[in-house]
Write a protein that holds these residues in place. Structure first.
Motif, mmCIF file in Angstrom:
data_model
loop_
_atom_site.group_PDB
_atom_site.id
_atom_site.type_symbol
_atom_site.label_atom_id
_atom_site.label_comp_id
_atom_site.label_asym_id
_atom_site.label_seq_id
_atom_site.Cartn_x
_atom_site.Cartn_y
_atom_site.Cartn_z
ATOM 1 N N TYR A 1 0.824 -1.214 0.000
ATOM 2 C CA TYR A 1 0.000 0.000 0.000
ATOM 3 C C TYR A 1 0.857 1.263 0.000
ATOM 4 N N LYS B 1 2.419 1.106 -3.883
ATOM 5 C CA LYS B 1 1.444 0.871 -4.952
ATOM 6 C C LYS B 1 1.953 -0.121 -5.992
ATOM 7 N N TYR C 1 1.748 -2.665 -10.707
ATOM 8 C CA TYR C 1 0.704 -1.722 -10.316
ATOM 9 C C TYR C 1 -0.692 -2.301 -10.557
#
Length: 680
Positions: A317, A320, A343
């Motif tokens: 997180y 990403k 991603y």
């Protein structure tokens, strides 16, 4: 006629698809090349026939309540073809459920070498079960013969009605629990952090069960080693049997010799006189111990892999970007695909998959509410049944109509009902050591699970048809074949009509978490996994971290490398999880201490290794004080000195290599019951 030909082709193609899916399922849980054909074929039939019943019910409904227009009638078959299909499916399923699979399960679980001895053992083991079935049937026969007279129809109705009633009782309870547990599980799995926390909270329990299974296997391997040393003093016909046991144990002699000095003095020893009964019992218990260890080893590896993936997703997180590393050798082809960028993979696992879980949870909640409402209202006003309203298409005509869309909806309802019932079987813990393990399922467990699928599908299928208008359900061939005989007596008709209303009992218990209260009152709460219990997650987190770093997962297992062969179980098992580094192979030196089991801890731990590398669990003063009190009570008060078992509880039994069961009375006629099993 052309329309019937098209429907016949569709039905045939669907049967081939079902056959292929069943074969893939068997390949996932069983080694097809090494599983005996006499076991593989009945298990295949026990899964394929109920699956065909799920397909047959919508076709039967549309064949007798089809639409007026031929283009929208859906898939239909002639009445004679439906009757033949129902007879074949039902009676084969009946024989597999009540006769073939129980005998084959005990036959494969027997420790004897000769087929004749194994078959006699299977007959003795099933004698008590069959005696209970015959006793229940005798009570039902008295009622049937007094109500309908003694003739072939009443005898046939007796067998079908009793099988349906027992299957309906079990199916309604299991389905009621699954109607709540399955949506709840989907909703909770959508939260990645909560899922990781639950995995961590389950880790100590699975870890302790794995250590217990390893200790039990070490005990039986030690008996085999002692037996091999005394091989020359036994009868000639037993020496080859002992060699087979030694090969089955396949334990390095130096590890067994080192552990012999630390075994407790109360362990079972080899008797002075070696008998065939002792060798058979030892063979059976050794096989069970090996597969019990494999079961919890598979659960532990699966938990480590899932926890590592969840932690990797949470860590991504910040960047990403999500990268799980190289997939394990046994991963699916979907997991080995690398078409997604880091991603896009992060978006998939952080947004798309949780959204799918939430959507599936909402859909299953609505479906569960519709099934519960339909079960309760069908005995009062079948016209208000949600299932009937969605399946039967109403038009200007007085009779109900079912087209292809109604058939698809009916198949979806029926599949969800069966899925909830079968899901609950994995939630309950009253089945002993039975479990489904990837490519390593025990043969007896495979027979038992296949029998449950066959036992639950027919009652759920007929119960599904009763949730529609009576002019629709009573017009089916299924009703003329089974329903007429079930409703032959007022008692059978009342059970079929009113008993499904009791589905509210397991629904309320699961919805409000009443199993914890049952555990406090009666001690039955351990039968069901309580997902609300998240205590001990810190200990589980430490266990998972040590496993990933390769510092503390010591369970007496041989270190395994990629593609190696586990000699202790003679089954190929690769390393868990592609994200776990190469250092995560399992060392075999020390193991973390377990609370309240010091005697089992000394069984495998070498001298001078007391689990000193165990990290201290986080906690406050009250937690540490409560843990010390619990350790003291568990260590010193496991078995009170003043308590002595009476004879009828097995108090005079001596631990040998065989089962610990009383052999007095009727037990001498039908053998001894398996350990910790509940016959359904």
């Amino acid at each position: 006629m052309a329309k019937a030909v098209g429907s016949s082709i569709f039905f045939t193609v669907s049967l081939f698809v079902i056959t292929g899916l069943v074969l893939l399922l068997l390949r996932y849980y069983l080694p097809l090349r090494t599983t005996p054909g006499y076991l593989l074929f009945p298990v295949f039939l026990a899964l394929a026939l109920p699956s065909s019943i799920v397909l047959l019910v919508p076709i039967d409904l549309a064949s007798n309540a089809g639409t007026d227009t031929g283009t929208a009638r859906g898939i239909w078959l002639p009445e004679r073809a439906l009757l033949v299909a129902w007879r074949i499916s039902y009676w084969l399923t009946f024989l597999l459920t009540w006769i073939a699979l129980p005998l084959l399960g005990e036959y494969s679980d027997s420790g004897y070498r000769e087929p004749k001895d194994r078959f006699l053992y299977s007959l003795r083991s099933n004698g008590r079960y069959q005696l209970m079935v015959v006793s229940t049937a005798s009570l039902g026969a008295v009622y049937f013969f007094l109500s309908e007279g003694f003739h072939f129809l009443s005898l046939k109705a007796l067998a079908m009605a009793l099988a349906y009633t027992w299957g309906l009782i079990l199916a309604i309870y299991l389905m009621g629990h699954g109607l709540v547990a399955l949506p709840k599980r989907l909703f909770r799995d959508a939260c990645i952090s909560g899922r990781l926390r639950r995995l961590q909270s389950h880790a100590p329990k699975i870890h302790e069960k794995l250590t217990d299974a390893t200790d039990d296997l070490a005990q039986y391997e030690q008996q085999v080693f002692q037996l091999k040393q005394r091989k020359n003093g036994t009868a000639k016909e037993y020496r080859e049997w002992i060699d087979d046991l030694a090969e089955l144990a396949s334990t390095p002699e130096n590890r067994i010799t080192a552990s012999a000095a630390v075994l407790p003095s109360s362990r079972p020893t080899v008797p002075q006189v070696i008998t065939e009964r002792y060798l058979a019992d030892l063979s059976r218990l050794l096989k069970r111990a090996r597969h019990k260890k494999m079961r919890y080893l598979s659960e532990w590896e699966h938990l480590i892999q899932n926890a590592t993936r969840m932690q990797t997703i949470l860590d991504s997180y910040t960047t990403k970007r999500l990268d799980f590393g190289s997939p394990p050798p046994y991963a699916s082809r979907f997991e080995k695909l690398t078409i997604l960028t880091p991603y896009l993979r992060f978006i998939l696992h952080s947004t798309v998959i949780p959204g799918v879980y939430y959507t599936a949870s909402a859909i299953t909640v609505l479906a569960s509410m519709g099934i519960v409402w339909s079960e309760v209202i069908k005995s009062i006003s079948p016209k208000l049944s949600v299932i009937g309203l969605t399946v039967v298409h109403h038009s200007d005509t007085s009779r109900g109509q079912i087209g292809f869309a109604g058939q698809c909806i009916a198949a979806a309802w029926l599949c969800y009902m069966c899925a909830c019932a079968l899901w609950s079987i994995t939630e309950f813990k009253a089945w002993g050591n039975r479990a489904l393990v990837r490519r390593a399922t025990y043969e007896e467990s495979a027979c038992w699970y296949a029998g449950q699928v066959a036992k639950l599908t027919v009652p759920l299928s007929y119960n599904f048809t009763t949730m529609m208008k009576r002019d629709v359900s009573e017009a089916t061939v299924f009703h003329s074949f089974l329903g007429v005989l079930v409703d032959l007596t007022p008692l059978g008709k009342g059970v079929s009509r009113w008993f499904p209303c009791l589905v509210m009992v397991p629904v309320v218990m699961s919805l409000f978490g009443l199993y914890g209260k049952i555990k406090e009152w009666f001690g039955f709460g351990d039968w069901i996994d309580e997902e609300d219990e998240i205590g001990g997650w810190r200990e589980g987190r430490n266990l998972i971290d040590r496993e990933v770093r390769g510092q503390g997962a010591s369970l007496g297992l041989t270190p395994r490398v990629e593609g190696s062969r586990d000699t202790s179980l003679d089954i190929e098992r690769p390393r868990p999880g592609g994200t776990i580094p190469a250092a995560s192979t399992r060392p075999s030196s020390s193991r973390p201490a377990r609370v309240g089991r010091p005697e089992r801890q000394r069984l495998v731990q070498p001298d001078g290794e007391d689990g000193g590398d165990e990290e201290a669990e986080e906690g406050n003063f009250f937690t540490d004080f409560a843990r010390r009190v619990k350790n003291t009570l568990d260590t010193n008060m496991d078995t009170p000195v003043w308590f002595t078992k009476p004879k009828w509880m097995g108090g005079d039994e001596e631990g040998g290599g065989g089962d610990s069961s009383a052999t007095a009375g009727l037990s001498r006629w039908f053998g001894r019951p398996p350990d910790g099993r509940l016959r359904l």
